[in-house]
Each structure stands twice: as structure tokens, then as C-alpha cells.
Design a protein around this motif. Structure first.
Motif, PDB file in Angstrom:
ATOM      1  N   SER A 122       0.845  -1.179   0.000  1.00 48.72           N
ATOM      2  CA  SER A 122       0.000   0.000   0.000  1.00 48.72           C
ATOM      3  C   SER A 122       0.886   1.236   0.000  1.00 48.72           C
ATOM      4  CB  SER A 122      -0.921  -0.017   1.211  1.00 48.72           C
ATOM      5  OG  SER A 122      -0.152  -0.046   2.393  1.00 48.72           O
ATOM      6  N   GLY A 123       0.250   2.404  -0.147  1.00 49.19           N
ATOM      7  CA  GLY A 123       1.023   3.626  -0.129  1.00 49.19           C
ATOM      8  C   GLY A 123       1.859   3.731   1.132  1.00 49.19           C
ATOM      9  N   GLY A 124       3.126   4.111   0.987  1.00 52.67           N
ATOM     10  CA  GLY A 124       4.029   4.208   2.117  1.00 52.67           C
ATOM     11  C   GLY A 124       4.753   2.930   2.426  1.00 52.67           C
ATOM     12  N   ALA A 125       4.308   1.812   1.828  1.00 54.68           N
ATOM     13  CA  ALA A 125       4.908   0.529   2.151  1.00 54.68           C
ATOM     14  C   ALA A 125       6.258   0.319   1.480  1.00 54.68           C
ATOM     15  CB  ALA A 125       3.965  -0.612   1.774  1.00 54.68           C
ATOM     16  N   LEU A 126       6.663   1.226   0.610  1.00 52.99           N
ATOM     17  CA  LEU A 126       7.980   1.100  -0.018  1.00 52.99           C
ATOM     18  C   LEU A 126       9.104   1.573   0.900  1.00 52.99           C
ATOM     19  CD1 LEU A 126       7.177   2.268  -3.663  1.00 52.99           C
ATOM     20  CD2 LEU A 126       7.938  -0.007  -2.956  1.00 52.99           C
ATOM     21  N   ALA A 127       8.766   2.245   1.974  1.00 49.87           N
ATOM     22  CA  ALA A 127       9.793   2.737   2.891  1.00 49.87           C
ATOM     23  C   ALA A 127      10.616   1.577   3.438  1.00 49.87           C
ATOM     24  CB  ALA A 127       9.149   3.512   4.032  1.00 49.87           C
ATOM     25  N   ARG A 140      14.298   7.853  -8.894  1.00 50.59           N
ATOM     26  CA  ARG A 140      13.989   9.044  -8.101  1.00 50.59           C
ATOM     27  C   ARG A 140      12.640   8.912  -7.391  1.00 50.59           C
ATOM     28  NH1 ARG A 140      16.321  11.523 -12.749  1.00 50.59           N
ATOM     29  NH2 ARG A 140      14.281  11.959 -13.665  1.00 50.59           N
ATOM     30  N   ALA A 141      11.635   8.418  -8.122  1.00 48.25           N
ATOM     31  CA  ALA A 141      10.300   8.293  -7.531  1.00 48.25           C
ATOM     32  C   ALA A 141      10.268   7.241  -6.427  1.00 48.25           C
ATOM     33  CB  ALA A 141       9.290   7.955  -8.622  1.00 48.25           C
ATOM     34  N   LEU A 142      10.970   6.138  -6.629  1.00 47.51           N
ATOM     35  CA  LEU A 142      11.015   5.092  -5.606  1.00 47.51           C
ATOM     36  C   LEU A 142      11.774   5.565  -4.372  1.00 47.51           C
ATOM     37  CD1 LEU A 142      11.732   2.098  -7.980  1.00 47.51           C
ATOM     38  CD2 LEU A 142       9.702   2.314  -6.534  1.00 47.51           C
ATOM     39  N   SER A 143      12.882   6.270  -4.600  1.00 49.39           N
ATOM     40  CA  SER A 143      13.672   6.784  -3.478  1.00 49.39           C
ATOM     41  C   SER A 143      12.881   7.806  -2.687  1.00 49.39           C
ATOM     42  CB  SER A 143      14.968   7.402  -4.006  1.00 49.39           C
ATOM     43  OG  SER A 143      15.787   7.847  -2.952  1.00 49.39           O
ATOM     44  N   ALA A 144      12.093   8.638  -3.376  1.00 45.36           N
ATOM     45  CA  ALA A 144      11.272   9.631  -2.688  1.00 45.36           C
ATOM     46  C   ALA A 144      10.236   8.983  -1.785  1.00 45.36           C
ATOM     47  CB  ALA A 144      10.584  10.538  -3.699  1.00 45.36           C
ATOM     48  N   ARG A 145       9.873   7.734  -2.087  1.00 52.66           N
ATOM     49  CA  ARG A 145       8.925   6.995  -1.256  1.00 52.66           C
ATOM     50  C   ARG A 145       9.615   6.186  -0.164  1.00 52.66           C
ATOM     51  NH1 ARG A 145       6.258   8.039  -5.898  1.00 52.66           N
ATOM     52  NH2 ARG A 145       3.973   7.799  -5.973  1.00 52.66           N
ATOM     53  N   GLY A 146      10.921   6.357  -0.019  1.00 56.14           N
ATOM     54  CA  GLY A 146      11.638   5.720   1.076  1.00 56.14           C
ATOM     55  C   GLY A 146      12.345   4.434   0.736  1.00 56.14           C
ATOM     56  N   PRO A 201       5.190  13.638 -21.422  1.00 52.78           N
ATOM     57  CA  PRO A 201       6.219  13.953 -20.415  1.00 52.78           C
ATOM     58  C   PRO A 201       6.582  12.724 -19.586  1.00 52.78           C
ATOM     59  CG  PRO A 201       4.092  14.905 -19.810  1.00 52.78           C
ATOM     60  CD  PRO A 201       3.944  14.383 -21.206  1.00 52.78           C
ATOM     61  N   LEU A 202       7.817  12.706 -19.142  1.00 55.80           N
ATOM     62  CA  LEU A 202       8.358  11.533 -18.458  1.00 55.80           C
ATOM     63  C   LEU A 202       7.797  11.350 -17.053  1.00 55.80           C
ATOM     64  CD1 LEU A 202      10.433   9.205 -18.235  1.00 55.80           C
ATOM     65  CD2 LEU A 202      12.139  10.928 -17.585  1.00 55.80           C
ATOM     66  N   GLU A 203       7.827  12.382 -16.240  1.00 59.43           N
ATOM     67  CA  GLU A 203       7.538  12.222 -14.812  1.00 59.43           C
ATOM     68  C   GLU A 203       6.126  11.706 -14.538  1.00 59.43           C
ATOM     69  OE1 GLU A 203       9.911  12.291 -12.750  1.00 59.43           O
ATOM     70  OE2 GLU A 203      11.435  13.234 -14.005  1.00 59.43           O
ATOM     71  N   PRO A 204       5.067  12.219 -15.192  1.00 61.77           N
ATOM     72  CA  PRO A 204       3.734  11.657 -14.918  1.00 61.77           C
ATOM     73  C   PRO A 204       3.626  10.177 -15.283  1.00 61.77           C
ATOM     74  CG  PRO A 204       3.547  13.781 -16.015  1.00 61.77           C
ATOM     75  CD  PRO A 204       4.979  13.388 -16.086  1.00 61.77           C
ATOM     76  N   ALA A 205       4.287   9.784 -16.380  1.00 63.13           N
ATOM     77  CA  ALA A 205       4.256   8.371 -16.773  1.00 63.13           C
ATOM     78  C   ALA A 205       4.932   7.501 -15.721  1.00 63.13           C
ATOM     79  CB  ALA A 205       4.935   8.194 -18.131  1.00 63.13           C
ATOM     80  N   VAL A 206       6.074   7.948 -15.225  1.00 61.45           N
ATOM     81  CA  VAL A 206       6.791   7.180 -14.206  1.00 61.45           C
ATOM     82  C   VAL A 206       6.014   7.148 -12.896  1.00 61.45           C
ATOM     83  CG1 VAL A 206       8.867   7.212 -12.761  1.00 61.45           C
ATOM     84  CG2 VAL A 206       9.059   7.460 -15.244  1.00 61.45           C
ATOM     85  N   GLU A 207       5.331   8.239 -12.572  1.00 64.36           N
ATOM     86  CA  GLU A 207       4.514   8.259 -11.357  1.00 64.36           C
ATOM     87  C   GLU A 207       3.448   7.170 -11.424  1.00 64.36           C
ATOM     88  OE1 GLU A 207       3.463   9.615  -7.553  1.00 64.36           O
ATOM     89  OE2 GLU A 207       5.238   9.993  -8.792  1.00 64.36           O
ATOM     90  N   ARG A 208       2.861   6.955 -12.593  1.00 71.85           N
ATOM     91  CA  ARG A 208       1.880   5.879 -12.757  1.00 71.85           C
ATOM     92  C   ARG A 208       2.537   4.513 -12.554  1.00 71.85           C
ATOM     93  NH1 ARG A 208      -2.942   6.782 -16.008  1.00 71.85           N
ATOM     94  NH2 ARG A 208      -3.308   9.015 -16.300  1.00 71.85           N
ATOM     95  N   LEU A 209       3.758   4.348 -13.092  1.00 66.56           N
ATOM     96  CA  LEU A 209       4.456   3.079 -12.927  1.00 66.56           C
ATOM     97  C   LEU A 209       4.715   2.780 -11.455  1.00 66.56           C
ATOM     98  CD1 LEU A 209       7.142   3.191 -15.792  1.00 66.56           C
ATOM     99  CD2 LEU A 209       4.898   2.086 -15.831  1.00 66.56           C
ATOM    100  N   VAL A 210       5.155   3.789 -10.728  1.00 65.96           N
ATOM    101  CA  VAL A 210       5.493   3.569  -9.315  1.00 65.96           C
ATOM    102  C   VAL A 210       4.239   3.307  -8.489  1.00 65.96           C
ATOM    103  CG1 VAL A 210       6.530   4.629  -7.270  1.00 65.96           C
ATOM    104  CG2 VAL A 210       7.658   4.831  -9.488  1.00 65.96           C
ATOM    105  N   LYS A 211       3.152   3.961  -8.814  1.00 67.37           N
ATOM    106  CA  LYS A 211       1.896   3.636  -8.126  1.00 67.37           C
ATOM    107  C   LYS A 211       1.499   2.187  -8.407  1.00 67.37           C
ATOM    108  CE  LYS A 211      -0.028   8.284  -7.823  1.00 67.37           C
ATOM    109  NZ  LYS A 211      -1.084   9.227  -8.286  1.00 67.37           N
ATOM    110  N   GLY A 212       1.769   1.720  -9.630  1.00 66.63           N
ATOM    111  CA  GLY A 212       1.514   0.318  -9.939  1.00 66.63           C
ATOM    112  C   GLY A 212       2.385  -0.624  -9.120  1.00 66.63           C
ATOM    113  N   ILE A 213       3.625  -0.219  -8.878  1.00 60.97           N
ATOM    114  CA  ILE A 213       4.505  -1.024  -8.023  1.00 60.97           C
ATOM    115  C   ILE A 213       3.939  -1.097  -6.610  1.00 60.97           C
ATOM    116  CG2 ILE A 213       6.786  -1.095  -6.941  1.00 60.97           C
ATOM    117  CD1 ILE A 213       7.894   0.137  -9.558  1.00 60.97           C
ATOM    118  N   GLU A 214       3.496   0.040  -6.093  1.00 59.67           N
ATOM    119  CA  GLU A 214       2.917   0.057  -4.742  1.00 59.67           C
ATOM    120  C   GLU A 214       1.716  -0.881  -4.642  1.00 59.67           C
ATOM    121  OE1 GLU A 214       3.849   4.477  -2.977  1.00 59.67           O
ATOM    122  OE2 GLU A 214       2.201   4.270  -4.424  1.00 59.67           O
TER     123      GLU A 214
END
Length: 294
Positions: A2-7, A26-32, A216-229
Motif C-alpha cells: 500500500s502507499g508508504g509501504a515502499l519505505a 527518483r520516484a522510488l527513493s522519494a517513497r523511502g 512527459p516523463l515524470e507523470p508516466a513514471v509516477e503511474r508506474l510507481v503507483k503500480g509497483i505500490e
């Protein structure tokens, strides 16, 4: 997750020197998450690692090298103690008509994108099994829509899609999730390099909306990282890609008809010399192969 569980989790990202790989780190690191960055450009990897807010380390490695990847997987586990997430992102591309393509370049696209993804999973699967982790395989719009003048890239991405579906069926009962990430034309060095090919650039600009747009790159990657979560089975970097899944049975016929019209437009133009791998990442791979031959 879930959100925050990547820490505190450990995420491995291949092709992490630039583009989708660097942005994902960068996005994964920002989530801990703690990051293991893999790629062919040690100086770029070091720069990416230095700018991450959390703990990270980097390894210079060719994802098609079984022994080297096994050694890196062992080193990552020794450094971090675990692996929870693997993002199999490393990839290269080449464009142009198949008949004019360089056979070695065509083969290398398959080796990096398909074989390299399998080598990555094979190296890190024991660690993922130990943690009941998650693998995100980066595919592409090219896995859904077979485009002319992109035969190697389309074949490789269709291959990784099928491979990831099969792997999911094999390891799901052991707690490992496998997802597939789909991206359309996203603003990376690879896409900018592809646009240097006049035929590809012209054909892409004639595609119907929204397929011809660069996103743009960042919104696409944000979707990928949410999928990882969420440990998603399918993750779409652009919203409209999900809708193509329902229509993909008809797409080869539609693309073939459009492709015939496009290729007639180029029929009287000189083909030019075969092109190599596109973008800065492609150039890094070319240098790597040149160093191994010398």
C-alpha cells in the motif's frame, strides 16, 4: 504494498542511468525505498545515485551477461540484505525498414530487451522469492501495436510481455507478483534519438491522436510507481493505453493497411545506410560492445 509501504524496501532498477530508469529510481527513493541502480554508464549512474534522497548504490553491468548479473545480484543482497522490487527497464531501440537493417543491430535489440529482461529476472528471482517481492517488466505500446519500421523493437516488447505473463503464472503461488508496464512515446533520450530518423519522425507525426504525441516523463513514471505500490499486473504510463487492450485483436490489420500507405510514400526515396541503436543509451551499448570486441 500500500502507499508508504515502499519505505525501507530495496528496489533494483536496470537501465537506471537515464530516462525511465533514472526517473523511476527518483520516484522510488522519494517513497523511502533503497535503490540498487544497474546500467552501462557508470558516471551517469553515479550522478543519479548522488541525487537520490535515500540510500543507494550502483553497479556497472550488461544485463545480457548471465555471470555478471548473477554476481551483481549477490552483491546487491550482500549490500542491502534483501531485494523487494525489481524494475526490468533496460532497453535499446533501432528503427528503419527491416530489409535495410543491420542484422547485428537488429539482434542486439532482441538481446537487450528480451534476453536481458529474462537474465535480470533469473538473477534476482531467488531474492524476490525470499521476500515475496514484485517484478515490474517494462514493455511498451509496441507490444500492443506492431508498427512498421520498428520490427526488432516490437518483437522484443511483444516477447517480454508474453514472457512476463508466463512468469507470473509460474511464481504467483509462491507470493511473487509480476507486472507489465506499458508506455507510449515518452520524452526520453531513446525517443529523441528515434526522432532523428527522418522516416520514423515523419511517420510518427502522421499517427492519429493520441498515438503520435510525445508524453512527459515524470507523470508516466509516477503511474508506474503507483503500480509497483499496488503490485499491479498491468500498469499504463498513459491513460489511453488501457483502452487499446480491448481492441488489440484488430490492430494488426489496421496497422498493416496504414503501413502500406506509409511505405508507398517512402518507396522512391533513397534508403540511406543502416542506422544503429538510437539515443544516448544506445550509444553506450555500442561502446560496450566495441570495448568487448577490442
Amino acid at each position: 504494498m500500500s502507499g508508504g509501504a515502499l519505505a525501507g524496501r530495496v528496489a533494483v532498477v536496470t537501465g537506471a542511468a537515464r530516462g525511465v530508469g533514472a526517473a523511476s529510481a527518483r520516484a522510488l527513493s522519494a517513497r523511502g525505498a533503497r535503490l540498487a541502480l544497474l546500467g552501462l554508464e557508470p558516471e551517469e549512474l553515479e550522478r543519479v545515485s548522488a541525487r537520490l534522497p535515500g540510500q543507494s548504490a550502483h553497479w556497472h553491468v550488461d544485463v545480457t551477461d548471465h555471470e555478471a548479473m548473477d554476481a551483481v545480484a549477490a552483491s546487491v543482497r550482500e549490500r542491502f540484505g534483501r531485494v523487494d522490487v525489481v524494475v526490468a527497464n533496460a532497453g535499446v531501440a533501432a528503427g528503419g525498414p527491416f530489409a535495410d537493417s543491420d542484422p547485428d543491430v537488429w539482434r542486439r535489440v532482441i538481446e537487450v530487451n528480451l534476453i536481458g529482461s529474462a537474465v535480470t529476472a533469473r538473477a534476482f528471482l531467488p531474492a524476490l522469492l525470499a521476500q515475496r517481492g514484485y517484478l515490474l517488466q517494462i514493455a511498451s505500446l509496441a507490444a500492443i501495436v506492431p508498427a512498421p519500421m520498428m520490427t526488432a523493437y516490437c518483437a522484443s516488447k511483444a516477447g517480454v510481455e508474453a514472457y512476463a505473463h508466463s512468469l507470473r503464472a509460474e511464481v504467483g503461488h509462491r507470493g511473487v507478483g509480476v507486472g507489465i508496464g506499458y508506455l507510449s512515446w515518452t520524452d526520453t533520450d531513446m525517443v529523441r534519438g528515434a526522432d532523428e530518423n527522418a522516416r520514423l519522425r515523419e511517420s510518427r507525426r502522421r499517427l492519429p491522436w493520441p498515438a503520435g504525441k510525445t508524453y512527459p516523463l515524470e507523470p508516466a513514471v509516477e503511474r508506474l510507481v503507483k503500480g509497483i505500490e499496488r503490485r499491479s499486473t498491468h500498469v499504463y504510463g498513459q491513460w489511453w493505453l488501457r483502452g487499446l487492450q480491448a481492441a488489440r485483436g484488430a490492430l494488426p490489420v489496421i496497422v498493416a493497411e496504414g503501413g502500406r500507405r506509409e511505405m508507398r510514400r517512402f518507396a522512391d526515396r533513397p534508403a540511406g545506410p543502416p542506422t544503429g541503436l538510437v539515443g544516448a543509451g544506445g550509444a553506450a551499448d555500442e561502446r560496450r560492445r566495441g570495448d568487448r570486441r577490442s
